[in-house]
Each structure stands twice: as structure tokens, then as C-alpha cells.
Design a protein around this motif. Structure first.
Motif, PDB file in Angstrom:
ATOM      1  N   TRP A 234     -17.221 -31.039  33.601  1.00 25.04           N
ATOM      2  CA  TRP A 234     -16.205 -30.950  34.926  1.00 25.04           C
ATOM      3  C   TRP A 234     -14.810 -30.585  34.696  1.00 25.04           C
ATOM      4  O   TRP A 234     -14.453 -29.947  35.698  1.00 25.04           O
ATOM      5  CB  TRP A 234     -16.297 -32.461  35.495  1.00 25.04           C
ATOM      6  N   GLU A 235     -14.286 -30.973  33.458  1.00 28.18           N
ATOM      7  CA  GLU A 235     -12.907 -30.356  33.183  1.00 28.18           C
ATOM      8  C   GLU A 235     -12.854 -28.852  33.375  1.00 28.18           C
ATOM      9  O   GLU A 235     -11.695 -28.219  33.705  1.00 28.18           O
ATOM     10  CB  GLU A 235     -12.328 -31.112  31.961  1.00 28.18           C
ATOM     11  N   TRP A 236     -14.042 -28.126  32.708  1.00 27.50           N
ATOM     12  CA  TRP A 236     -13.906 -26.787  32.690  1.00 27.50           C
ATOM     13  C   TRP A 236     -14.155 -26.347  34.024  1.00 27.50           C
ATOM     14  O   TRP A 236     -13.437 -25.326  34.420  1.00 27.50           O
ATOM     15  CB  TRP A 236     -15.330 -26.460  31.949  1.00 27.50           C
ATOM     16  N   VAL A 237     -15.062 -26.937  35.083  1.00 32.63           N
ATOM     17  CA  VAL A 237     -15.093 -26.689  36.443  1.00 32.63           C
ATOM     18  C   VAL A 237     -13.572 -26.610  37.111  1.00 32.63           C
ATOM     19  O   VAL A 237     -13.271 -25.843  37.842  1.00 32.63           O
ATOM     20  CB  VAL A 237     -16.214 -27.461  37.115  1.00 32.63           C
ATOM     21  N   MET A 238     -12.985 -27.794  36.822  1.00 31.43           N
ATOM     22  CA  MET A 238     -11.824 -27.956  37.440  1.00 31.43           C
ATOM     23  C   MET A 238     -10.551 -26.895  36.893  1.00 31.43           C
ATOM     24  O   MET A 238      -9.754 -26.283  37.795  1.00 31.43           O
ATOM     25  CB  MET A 238     -11.192 -29.340  37.126  1.00 31.43           C
ATOM     26  N   ASP A 239     -10.792 -26.603  35.646  1.00 32.65           N
ATOM     27  CA  ASP A 239      -9.621 -25.425  35.138  1.00 32.65           C
ATOM     28  C   ASP A 239     -10.193 -24.282  35.775  1.00 32.65           C
ATOM     29  O   ASP A 239      -9.161 -23.546  36.313  1.00 32.65           O
ATOM     30  CB  ASP A 239      -9.901 -25.362  33.537  1.00 32.65           C
ATOM     31  N   LEU A 240     -11.296 -23.726  36.067  1.00 35.51           N
ATOM     32  CA  LEU A 240     -11.870 -22.510  36.716  1.00 35.51           C
ATOM     33  C   LEU A 240     -11.234 -22.554  38.133  1.00 35.51           C
ATOM     34  O   LEU A 240     -10.665 -21.534  38.708  1.00 35.51           O
ATOM     35  CB  LEU A 240     -13.058 -22.401  36.661  1.00 35.51           C
ATOM     36  N   ARG A 265     -13.846 -37.035  39.123  1.00 36.12           N
ATOM     37  CA  ARG A 265     -13.520 -37.108  37.603  1.00 36.12           C
ATOM     38  C   ARG A 265     -13.782 -38.934  37.443  1.00 36.12           C
ATOM     39  O   ARG A 265     -13.957 -39.268  36.418  1.00 36.12           O
ATOM     40  CB  ARG A 265     -12.218 -37.110  37.484  1.00 36.12           C
ATOM     41  N   ILE A 266     -14.004 -39.614  38.359  1.00 34.13           N
ATOM     42  CA  ILE A 266     -14.099 -41.214  38.651  1.00 34.13           C
ATOM     43  C   ILE A 266     -15.726 -41.246  37.855  1.00 34.13           C
ATOM     44  O   ILE A 266     -15.913 -42.039  36.906  1.00 34.13           O
ATOM     45  CB  ILE A 266     -14.167 -41.746  39.971  1.00 34.13           C
ATOM     46  N   LEU A 267     -16.459 -40.411  38.167  1.00 30.42           N
ATOM     47  CA  LEU A 267     -17.850 -40.392  37.536  1.00 30.42           C
ATOM     48  C   LEU A 267     -17.893 -39.398  36.375  1.00 30.42           C
ATOM     49  O   LEU A 267     -18.872 -39.855  35.400  1.00 30.42           O
ATOM     50  CB  LEU A 267     -18.844 -39.862  38.724  1.00 30.42           C
ATOM     51  N   THR A 268     -17.164 -38.554  36.053  1.00 30.72           N
ATOM     52  CA  THR A 268     -17.458 -37.425  34.920  1.00 30.72           C
ATOM     53  C   THR A 268     -16.504 -38.016  33.962  1.00 30.72           C
ATOM     54  O   THR A 268     -16.958 -37.741  32.674  1.00 30.72           O
ATOM     55  CB  THR A 268     -17.077 -36.233  35.645  1.00 30.72           C
TER      56      THR A 268
END
Length: 376
Positions: A234-240, A265-268
Motif C-alpha cells: 500500500w505504501e507503494w500504491v500511495m507513492d505512485l 493505512r489503518i488496515l495495511t
């Protein structure tokens, strides 16, 4: 009288229990507390102090010091509120009046004591100190001591929604964030601080068994791999997403989109934080350090930010002006970061000691309010 796992403030709650790997409650032996939860709080408040130290030093955000801040950014506050929710279940089963005596009073006193100080500092930084701005900061939750304000709001909301089915309650807790984005109000931190983390509190409150099971299986390689994959993915998705919507600056709509996707992010991310906290709790030396800090987050939280400002803007500046040759070494980035960490430690210890003093300690831990006895 016991201490809230979410804040370190005293509340009249029932004994806290959680299913461990053996199926029996697992607690810190000396204080009847859940050890990994204390370690999680310790990890979170350390990350908060770290963030304030590094971001407050010129060049700190562009240096190698910022890596830990980047790693903990999606974890520190969501995990703090989720842990708070885990242990709010006994309080919100009662009436609003009982909630006032058992929890809100203990949050309100330190909030009213420390918010004017922190708000005045923040407003002074933008050179707009007025009584109106100060009153607004206290009434609506200043970004400085906003955690206590948000906890009061979350507890009241949870009490009002206590008869709503768990999944529906969590869904309702996310609606304010959607409304704020739709109204284009994401620039107001005093609002987004509340809306962004309310679902974390409600998830901890209503799905506590899920997180206790996660903690009990923190040594299972499949659970670890899944948590790491969720965090990294999910951090990768957020960066994109950030790179896509922010080549030349965000619009209000784009900022709102980032806010909503950030709530995932609460879940990931938080599951990874819980697993790290469990491993810390099982490491003898680290366990004692992190749990000790986690049991006393309130003195650190209310004091460190103002102390950093006082040291950097007043003490350090005057030292350098008084004798540049002697004190110039303290102005380097690394020196200021190490000094900032020391300021957090010393200030936290001082306020911890203040909290143990008779009467004056009430600014942190007020005595319980007297309650009227029911007339037979």
C-alpha cells in the motif's frame, strides 16, 4: 483506579484482558497491563518525538535521519488511536454521564492546562497571536495537543453509537472524513486530525478480538509476511498516487483524495506496527524501555513539543549569541538532532516527576470527581 492504555491518564476501568497464545490473558506482570500494548504506545510516542525533532531541524527532512520518520508515518498515530480503542470498551458501555466521570474529565484537565501554552507557541510562530485565535484553538482542538481533544470526541461518538452494530459503527466513523473531503476542508488540521483517525479508534473498539489474535500470532511467519506485504504494497500504491497527483502541487480535490486513501493505512500499516510491538515486548531489554515509556506517554506528549520550541528558538539562539565560538557546534544538523532527542528525554522525565507530586501533579492526573450517591 487504573491508567488508560491509550493515554496514560487514570480512568476507573475494569481489568484489561486479552487472549494470548495460550488462550489466557497476557499482562505486564507488575501493573496488570497488556505488555505489547504498552510497547506499542512507547513505539508510537518515540516516533512522534522523533518526527518533531527531525522536522524541526533545517535539513533534517532531506537527510538520512528521515528514514525512520518515513517508516513510522503510516503507523504512529493510527496505532496510538487503535490501542486507545482496544481498551475503551468498558467505558462506552455506560452512559454519557458515567463517561464524563470515568474518562472525559481525565482527558479534559491536561488538555485545558497545556493547550493554551502549545497554541500560543504555534500562533506565535505564524506571528498571529490574538485572544480570538487562542480561544479558537482551545475550543476546536489546536494542532499542538490535538490527541487529547480527538480522544474526547471519539469516546463521546463511541458512546452515542454504542448500540449500533460494530461494522456499521466503523462505517459511520469514516463518514466525517468523506464529508470533509467533499466540502473541501482538508486544509484545516484541527478537523482532519479528528476525521482521519476516528476509524482507527472504532476498529480497535469494535474488533479488538481481531487485533488480539493478530498479536497472539505475531511469531507466525505467514502473519509476518502478510503484514509486511500489506505495508509495503500500500505504501507503494500511495507513492505512485502522490507522484501522479502532485507533479506541480495539489489541488483541494487531490489533497482530499490523498487523505482518504491514507486512511487505508489503518488496515495495511498498523498490523505491522503491532507485530513489531509484540516482538519488542518479548525482547527483555527493549521490553522494559518501550513499555516504561508507553506507560507514561502523557507527560512526554504534552511537554516535548513546547520544550523543543523553547530550546531551539530561545535557549540555543541566546547561547550562540552570547558566545558564538563556544556554542556554534550546537547549530549543526546532527548536533541539533541529538540535542533535540535529549530535550525530549529530559522534559518527559521532568513532567513524569511533576505528575507524581501532590496537588501540582493534578495538571496531568487530576483526582476523580466526587459523584452523588443514589438516593434509596
Amino acid at each position: 483506579m487504573s491508567y488508560s492504555v491509550g493515554t496514560g491518564v487514570p480512568v476507573a476501568t475494569d481489568s484489561q484482558q486479552a487472549a494470548g497464545s495460550s488462550g489466557e490473558p497476557t499482562r505486564a506482570p507488575a501493573a496488570n497491563r497488556l505488555l505489547w500494548a504498552d510497547c506499542a504506545k512507547g513505539l508510537s510516542i518515540i516516533a512522534v518525538c522523533y518526527m518533531h525533532v527531525v522536522t524541526g531541524v533545517p535539513g533534517g527532512q532531506d537527510s538520512g535521519w528521515h528514514w525512520f520518520n518515513d517508516v513510522m508515518d503510516p503507523i504512529r498515530m493510527p496505532m496510538f488511536f487503535l490501542i486507545s480503542g482496544l481498551f475503551a470498551h468498558r467505558v462506552i458501555e455506560r452512559t454519557l454521564g458515567d463517561l464524563w466521570y470515568r474518562r472525559l474529565w481525565f482527558l479534559l484537565v491536561p488538555y485545558l492546562v497545556f493547550t493554551p501554552v502549545q497554541a500560543a507557541i504555534r500562533i506565535d510562530m505564524v506571528e498571529d497571536v490574538t485572544w480570538q485565535n487562542l480561544g479558537r484553538a482551545i475550543l476546536f482542538g489546536d494542532p499542538g495537543i490535538w490527541f487529547l481533544y480527538a480522544l474526547m470526541v471519539f469516546n463521546i461518538a463511541a458512546c452515542l453509537l454504542r448500540r449500533v452494530p460494530p461494522l456499521a459503527a466503523v462505517g459511520l466513523s469514516a463518514i466525517p472524513a468523506v464529508c470533509i473531503v467533499a466540502a473541501g476542508l482538508t486544509q484545516y488540521n484541527e478537523i482532519t486530525h479528528i476525521t482521519a483517525y476516528m476509524p482507527a479508534f472504532f476498529l480497535g473498539l469494535h474488533f479488538r478480538a481481531v487485533f488480539f489474535r493478530l498479536a497472539a500470532r505475531a511469531t507466525d511467519w505467514r502473519v509476518i509476511l502478510g503484514a509486511v506485504a500489506a505495508y509495503v504494497g500500500w505504501e507503494w500504491v500511495m507513492d505512485l498516487l502522490v507522484d501522479h497527483v502532485n507533479p506541480d502541487g495539489w489541488t483541494t480535490a487531490e489533497a482530499g483524495l490523498i487523505n482518504l486513501t491514507g486512511m487505508v493505512r489503518i488496515l495495511t500499516a498498523v498490523p505491522a506496527g503491532i507485530i513489531v510491538a509484540v516482538w519488542i515486548s518479548r525482547t527483555p531489554l527493549l521490553s522494559g524501555i518501550f513499555a516504561g515509556i508507553g506507560r507514561h506517554t502523557l507527560p512526554i506528549y504534552v511537554s516535548h513539543h513546547a520544550a523543543l520550541y523553547l530550546f531551539n528558538e530561545e535557549i540555543l539562539r541566546r547561547l550562540v549569541e552570547s558566545n558564538p565560538e563556544r556554542w556554534e557546534f550546537l547549530t549543526g544538523m546532527n548536533a541539533r538532532i541529538f540535542t533535540g532527542f535529549a530535550v525530549c528525554v529530559v522534559t518527559g522525565w521532568i513532567f513524569y516527576r511533576i505528575g507524581r507530586l501532590p496537588v501540582i501533579g493534578w495538571i496531568l492526573y487530576p483526582p476523580a470527581l466526587p459523584r452523588r450517591r443514589a438516593v434509596a
